[in-house]
Write a protein that holds these residues in place. Structure first.
Motif, PDB file in Angstrom:
ATOM      1  N   MET A 256       0.977  -1.282  -0.053  1.00  0.00           N
ATOM      2  CA  MET A 256      -0.042  -0.124   0.049  1.00  0.00           C
ATOM      3  C   MET A 256       0.822   1.227   0.120  1.00  0.00           C
ATOM      4  N   ARG A 257       0.681   2.043  -0.829  1.00  0.00           N
ATOM      5  CA  ARG A 257       1.391   3.207  -1.053  1.00  0.00           C
ATOM      6  C   ARG A 257       0.947   4.306   0.164  1.00  0.00           C
ATOM      7  N   LYS A 258       2.098   5.306   0.436  1.00  0.00           N
ATOM      8  CA  LYS A 258       1.525   6.254   1.206  1.00  0.00           C
ATOM      9  C   LYS A 258       0.670   7.199   1.140  1.00  0.00           C
ATOM     10  N   ILE A 259      -0.312   7.571   2.253  1.00  0.00           N
ATOM     11  CA  ILE A 259      -1.305   8.459   2.034  1.00  0.00           C
ATOM     12  C   ILE A 259      -0.924   9.997   2.392  1.00  0.00           C
ATOM     13  N   GLU A 260      -1.240  10.998   1.739  1.00  0.00           N
ATOM     14  CA  GLU A 260      -0.919  12.178   1.892  1.00  0.00           C
ATOM     15  C   GLU A 260      -1.904  13.216   2.658  1.00  0.00           C
ATOM     16  N   ILE A 261      -1.737  13.613   3.683  1.00  0.00           N
ATOM     17  CA  ILE A 261      -2.543  14.704   4.448  1.00  0.00           C
ATOM     18  C   ILE A 261      -2.134  16.023   4.107  1.00  0.00           C
ATOM     19  N   LYS A 262      -2.946  17.033   3.774  1.00  0.00           N
ATOM     20  CA  LYS A 262      -2.662  18.645   3.676  1.00  0.00           C
ATOM     21  C   LYS A 262      -2.915  19.159   5.232  1.00  0.00           C
ATOM     22  N   VAL A 263      -1.959  19.927   5.749  1.00  0.00           N
ATOM     23  CA  VAL A 263      -2.397  21.001   6.809  1.00  0.00           C
ATOM     24  C   VAL A 263      -2.180  22.210   6.532  1.00  0.00           C
ATOM     25  N   SER A 264      -2.828  23.085   7.019  1.00  0.00           N
ATOM     26  CA  SER A 264      -2.731  24.267   6.773  1.00  0.00           C
ATOM     27  C   SER A 264      -2.558  25.296   8.219  1.00  0.00           C
ATOM     28  N   SER A 265      -1.488  25.924   8.185  1.00  0.00           N
ATOM     29  CA  SER A 265      -1.058  26.522   9.697  1.00  0.00           C
ATOM     30  C   SER A 265      -1.630  27.795   9.236  1.00  0.00           C
ATOM     31  N   SER A 266      -1.838  28.706  10.345  1.00  0.00           N
ATOM     32  CA  SER A 266      -2.108  29.977  10.373  1.00  0.00           C
ATOM     33  C   SER A 266      -1.349  31.036  11.257  1.00  0.00           C
ATOM     34  N   SER A 267      -0.420  30.498  11.792  1.00  0.00           N
ATOM     35  CA  SER A 267       0.753  31.405  12.613  1.00  0.00           C
ATOM     36  C   SER A 267       1.861  30.690  12.678  1.00  0.00           C
ATOM     37  N   ARG A 268       3.021  31.205  13.049  1.00  0.00           N
ATOM     38  CA  ARG A 268       4.432  30.854  13.051  1.00  0.00           C
ATOM     39  C   ARG A 268       4.855  29.507  13.627  1.00  0.00           C
ATOM     40  N   ASN A 269       4.072  29.623  14.984  1.00  0.00           N
ATOM     41  CA  ASN A 269       4.165  28.493  15.751  1.00  0.00           C
ATOM     42  C   ASN A 269       2.914  28.059  16.099  1.00  0.00           C
ATOM     43  N   GLN A 270       2.384  26.583  16.005  1.00  0.00           N
ATOM     44  CA  GLN A 270       1.087  26.129  16.060  1.00  0.00           C
ATOM     45  C   GLN A 270       1.234  24.854  16.136  1.00  0.00           C
ATOM     46  N   MET A 271       0.390  24.217  17.076  1.00  0.00           N
ATOM     47  CA  MET A 271       0.092  22.833  16.935  1.00  0.00           C
ATOM     48  C   MET A 271      -1.245  22.538  16.535  1.00  0.00           C
ATOM     49  N   ILE A 272      -1.597  21.637  15.484  1.00  0.00           N
ATOM     50  CA  ILE A 272      -2.767  21.358  14.946  1.00  0.00           C
ATOM     51  C   ILE A 272      -2.901  19.936  15.160  1.00  0.00           C
ATOM     52  N   GLU A 273      -4.067  19.744  15.613  1.00  0.00           N
ATOM     53  CA  GLU A 273      -4.430  18.111  16.153  1.00  0.00           C
ATOM     54  C   GLU A 273      -4.966  17.661  14.820  1.00  0.00           C
ATOM     55  N   ILE A 274      -4.510  16.280  14.452  1.00  0.00           N
ATOM     56  CA  ILE A 274      -4.759  15.524  13.193  1.00  0.00           C
ATOM     57  C   ILE A 274      -5.311  14.276  13.352  1.00  0.00           C
ATOM     58  N   THR A 275      -5.648  14.033  14.475  1.00  0.00           N
ATOM     59  CA  THR A 275      -6.064  12.548  14.980  1.00  0.00           C
ATOM     60  C   THR A 275      -7.114  12.212  14.249  1.00  0.00           C
ATOM     61  N   GLY A 276      -8.049  12.899  13.813  1.00  0.00           N
ATOM     62  CA  GLY A 276      -9.283  12.775  13.054  1.00  0.00           C
ATOM     63  C   GLY A 276      -8.739  12.224  11.564  1.00  0.00           C
ATOM     64  N   ASP A 277      -7.986  13.024  10.887  1.00  0.00           N
ATOM     65  CA  ASP A 277      -7.556  12.998   9.647  1.00  0.00           C
ATOM     66  C   ASP A 277      -6.727  11.629   9.544  1.00  0.00           C
ATOM     67  N   VAL A 278      -5.950  11.346  10.548  1.00  0.00           N
ATOM     68  CA  VAL A 278      -4.992  10.163  10.617  1.00  0.00           C
ATOM     69  C   VAL A 278      -5.938   8.758  10.855  1.00  0.00           C
ATOM     70  N   ARG A 279      -6.856   9.000  11.784  1.00  0.00           N
ATOM     71  CA  ARG A 279      -7.793   7.820  11.821  1.00  0.00           C
ATOM     72  C   ARG A 279      -8.642   7.412  10.393  1.00  0.00           C
ATOM     73  N   LYS A 280      -8.917   8.461   9.630  1.00  0.00           N
ATOM     74  CA  LYS A 280      -9.755   8.303   8.426  1.00  0.00           C
ATOM     75  C   LYS A 280      -8.785   7.603   7.551  1.00  0.00           C
ATOM     76  N   THR A 281      -7.275   7.762   7.458  1.00  0.00           N
ATOM     77  CA  THR A 281      -6.556   7.057   6.719  1.00  0.00           C
ATOM     78  C   THR A 281      -6.462   5.556   6.910  1.00  0.00           C
ATOM     79  N   VAL A 282      -6.671   5.458   8.533  1.00  0.00           N
ATOM     80  CA  VAL A 282      -6.783   3.735   8.858  1.00  0.00           C
ATOM     81  C   VAL A 282      -8.008   3.308   8.424  1.00  0.00           C
ATOM     82  N   SER A 283      -9.237   3.939   8.821  1.00  0.00           N
ATOM     83  CA  SER A 283     -10.307   3.392   8.223  1.00  0.00           C
ATOM     84  C   SER A 283     -10.658   3.211   6.474  1.00  0.00           C
ATOM     85  N   ASP A 284      -9.890   4.271   5.919  1.00  0.00           N
ATOM     86  CA  ASP A 284     -10.150   4.238   4.444  1.00  0.00           C
ATOM     87  C   ASP A 284      -9.011   2.941   3.928  1.00  0.00           C
ATOM     88  N   SER A 285      -8.022   2.462   4.791  1.00  0.00           N
ATOM     89  CA  SER A 285      -6.957   1.574   4.316  1.00  0.00           C
ATOM     90  C   SER A 285      -7.686  -0.015   4.311  1.00  0.00           C
TER      91      SER A 285
END
Ligand code: ZN
Length: 133
Positions: free
Chosen positions: A1-30
Motif C-alpha cells: 500500500m502506497r503512502k497517503i498524504e494529508i494536507k495541513v494549513s497553519s495560520s501562525s508561525r508556531n502552532q500545534m494542529i491536531e490531526i488525529t481525525g485525519d489520521v484515523r480516516k487514513t486507517v479506516s480508508d485503508s
C-alpha cells in the motif's frame, strides 16, 4: 500500500494542529485491521508529536515554552533566519509510529496526534504509511 498524504494549513508561525481525525480516516480508508503506521512530515521546520488533547492550554503551554526555549531573535548563522524553526523541528522529531488493532489506532484516553508548525503560516504535507500484519 502506497503512502497517503494529508494536507495541513497553519495560520501562525508556531502552532500545534491536531490531526488525529485525519489520521484515523487514513486507517479506516485503508481497511487494515491490524498493523503499524508511521505518521511523517517531510519538512525541516515542522514536526509530529503525541500529547494531551483534552485541555487546549496544554498545547498553548507547549508552544509558549518552545518559544522561550528557542527564541526567534537570537543571532543564529543560518541566512534564512529560521534556525529556531529548524531546532524546534529536530527537538520534536518528524515522525511518530502507532499500533493499529481492530481497525483502530491505539491511543491513550487523553492522547491526540499533532502536526507542529514552527515556521508558518504555510500549507504542509503529512505522509502516512500503513503496514498490515
Ligand atoms: Zn532555514
Amino acid at each position: 500500500m502506497r503512502k497517503i498524504e494529508i494536507k495541513v494549513s497553519s495560520s501562525s508561525r508556531n502552532q500545534m494542529i491536531e490531526i488525529t481525525g485525519d489520521v484515523r480516516k487514513t486507517v479506516s480508508d485503508s481497511g487494515v485491521k491490524d498493523g503499524i503506521m508511521i505518521v511523517y512530515t517531510p519538512h525541516t521546520t515542522s514536526a509530529i508529536t503525541v500529547n494531551e488533547n483534552a485541555d487546549p492550554d496544554v498545547y498553548k503551554d507547549m508552544t509558549g515554552f518552545m518559544n522561550r526555549l528557542v527564541p526567534e531573535d537570537t543571532s543564529f548563522r543560518h541566512m534564512e533566519g529560521n534556525s529556531d524553526s529548524h531546532i524546534k523541528s529536530s527537538l520534536f522529531g518528524c515522525s511518530e509510529h502507532f499500533i493499529i488493532e481492530d481497525a483502530q489506532i491505539q491511543l491513550g484516553t487523553w492522547q491526540g496526534i499533532y502536526f507542529c508548525e514552527f515556521d508558518g503560516p504555510r500549507t504542509r504535507k503529512v505522509w502516512v504509511k500503513i503496514i498490515s500484519g
